[in-house]
Scaffold this active site. Sequence first.
Site, short mmCIF file in Angstrom:
data_model
loop_
_atom_site.label_atom_id
_atom_site.label_comp_id
_atom_site.label_asym_id
_atom_site.label_seq_id
_atom_site.Cartn_x
_atom_site.Cartn_y
_atom_site.Cartn_z
N TYR A 72 0.85 -1.20 0.00
CA TYR A 72 0.00 0.00 0.00
C TYR A 72 0.88 1.23 0.00
O TYR A 72 1.91 1.26 0.70
CB TYR A 72 -0.90 0.03 1.23
CG TYR A 72 -2.34 -0.28 0.88
CD1 TYR A 72 -3.03 0.54 -0.01
CD2 TYR A 72 -3.00 -1.37 1.41
CE1 TYR A 72 -4.34 0.27 -0.36
CE2 TYR A 72 -4.31 -1.66 1.07
CZ TYR A 72 -4.98 -0.83 0.18
OH TYR A 72 -6.26 -1.10 -0.17
N GLU A 129 -0.54 4.86 -0.39
CA GLU A 129 -1.30 6.10 -0.59
C GLU A 129 -0.45 7.30 -0.21
O GLU A 129 0.37 7.23 0.70
CB GLU A 129 -2.58 6.07 0.25
CG GLU A 129 -3.62 5.19 -0.40
CD GLU A 129 -4.89 5.06 0.41
OE1 GLU A 129 -5.21 5.98 1.17
OE2 GLU A 129 -5.55 4.02 0.25
N THR A 139 -3.34 7.46 -21.37
CA THR A 139 -3.09 6.09 -20.94
C THR A 139 -1.63 5.80 -21.29
O THR A 139 -0.99 6.55 -22.05
CB THR A 139 -3.99 5.08 -21.67
OG1 THR A 139 -3.88 5.31 -23.07
CG2 THR A 139 -5.42 5.19 -21.22
N LYS A 151 -1.33 2.44 -25.02
CA LYS A 151 -1.75 2.47 -26.43
C LYS A 151 -0.50 2.72 -27.28
O LYS A 151 0.40 1.90 -27.26
CB LYS A 151 -2.82 3.54 -26.63
CG LYS A 151 -4.11 3.25 -25.85
CD LYS A 151 -5.21 4.21 -26.20
CE LYS A 151 -6.54 3.87 -25.55
NZ LYS A 151 -6.67 4.40 -24.19
N ASP A 194 -6.66 15.14 -23.69
CA ASP A 194 -6.56 13.70 -23.42
C ASP A 194 -5.84 13.11 -24.64
O ASP A 194 -6.42 12.94 -25.71
CB ASP A 194 -7.98 13.14 -23.28
CG ASP A 194 -7.98 11.63 -23.10
OD1 ASP A 194 -6.94 10.98 -23.32
OD2 ASP A 194 -9.06 11.09 -22.76
N ARG A 233 -0.80 -1.34 -18.93
CA ARG A 233 -2.13 -0.72 -18.84
C ARG A 233 -2.12 0.25 -17.67
O ARG A 233 -1.80 -0.13 -16.54
CB ARG A 233 -3.21 -1.79 -18.58
CG ARG A 233 -3.27 -2.89 -19.60
CD ARG A 233 -4.59 -3.61 -19.54
NE ARG A 233 -5.61 -2.77 -20.11
CZ ARG A 233 -5.78 -2.55 -21.42
NH1 ARG A 233 -5.01 -3.16 -22.29
NH2 ARG A 233 -6.71 -1.75 -21.85
N1 DSN Z 1 -11.07 1.96 -25.12
C1 DSN Z 1 -10.18 2.88 -25.73
C2 DSN Z 1 -10.22 2.81 -27.21
O1 DSN Z 1 -10.33 1.72 -27.72
O2 DSN Z 1 -10.15 3.83 -27.88
C3 DSN Z 1 -10.41 4.26 -25.27
O3 DSN Z 1 -10.72 4.25 -23.94
#
Ligand code: DSN
Length: 478
Positions: free
Chosen positions: A64, A66, A270, A273, A241, A279
């Site tokens: 933990y 925090e 994120t 990607k 974003d 992730r």
């Molecule tokens: N789920 C993602 C996508 O496929 O674009 C975005 O959150």
Amino acid sequence: MPRNAESTAFRSALEVIRGVEPRVADAIGAELADQRESLKLIASENYASPATLLAMGNWFSDKYAEGTVGRRFYAGCQNVDTVEALAAEHARELFGATHAYVQPHSGIDANLVAFWAILADRVEAPALRRAEARHVNDLTEADWFALRRELGDQRMLGMSLDAGGHLTHGFRPNISGKMFDQRSYGTDPATGLVDYDRVAEIAREFRPLVLVAGYSAYPRKVNFRIMREIADSVGATFMVDMAHFAGLVAGKVFTGDFDPVPHAHIVTTTTHKSLRGPRGGLVLCGPELADQVDRGCPMVLGGPLPHVMAAKAVALAEARRPDFADYARQVVDNAQALAEGLLRRGAKLVTGGTDNHLVLIDVTGYGLTGRQAEQALLDSGIVTNRNAVPQDPNGAWYTSGIRVGTPALTTRGLGTAEMDTTAELIHTVLSQTSAGANPDGTASKAKYVLDPALADKISRQAGDLLGGFPLYPDVELG
Ligand code: DSN
């Protein structure tokens, strides 16, 4: 025998897991086999490096932590401090940001951290000053009631879903749409491009607290300098974003007006990607919002995931290497080659092409819905996802589009020549698929007809294409 350290590491891990629950070990092995065999064109997926994957599977998961680096609510966080500080340092250096917060568990979490940092800075802090209170616990019941109403009465302007915006940018099925009064800007129906004059007009009428840019299905670049000017003209906080295109920012393909970091007050992403990490999510901002962003946990986040922060540190270190810029450039070259291959064969593309990592095919040109096209491609070994197109006649469930992206195949090593072959496979499947009928004879939006022999043939061709580009070539599970 395992060929090297990576094989040894993954094989040993599976042996240990198999000793407890063999079905989990089997599923992990099967997932690798499936990923190796499929032509993965999901624009938001990628393949993290073995070092990134291995950094997640360890005892950091048991801790933990925090709080933030050096200021924890739990004892014994010195090693978590090390990896969180490293991840934040790599993120700051990679993106040229003043502050990085690497705790968000996902993109939705990163956006929630950003929204609440903005609300705390723009709404809560002024209310505390007015009441001459230091902390919300010092407010009277009446002042607290008024503040809660004020927090729930703010406006956000973001890109519409069917133009390629994201659910977390104020849409009702998501918590962001329940928190904010939201309005959308779309794209020009003639060109499919963002119409900045129209965004400015809506912003002047609506006066949002937050202007959001960023997308998950828009195949072009956004000019963040112009968007910031629009935000400034109405006193909005400008948030970007960049989840989909963070790898293109990291790899310096998106620079100048198209790099969000110098222009936005706050940037979220994120990490899994185009950035090719584990992730997770992260937030970047300047000093004005840093303290509020660091309150993300426990404001909206559960305890930090130190094992994932360790993996973020590894992946961000990888993204700082010169070869990541080559990768990012190739992602875009591949997307453009895929778009050109599709166009040459007669496909209809939203905006007529791409400037980034994704292509949006309008499958009404093939007489199909997105759902029919997605399933027919899947039968043929090609993994994509259906997606709405602007002013979509088939709505968000059936849709009229197929979104394809190149980050994953580029990681595997495929280049522009293979993208042309991929375009041929996609076009063959879609042009040979027809819409099915319901039992009462009406047209179905889900049923489709595709000769199984053709689907098998395309699957074999996709397999042959991938055969030259093995996934995790140094990992043999035996
Ligand atoms: N789920 C993602 C996508 O496929 O674009 C975005 O959150």
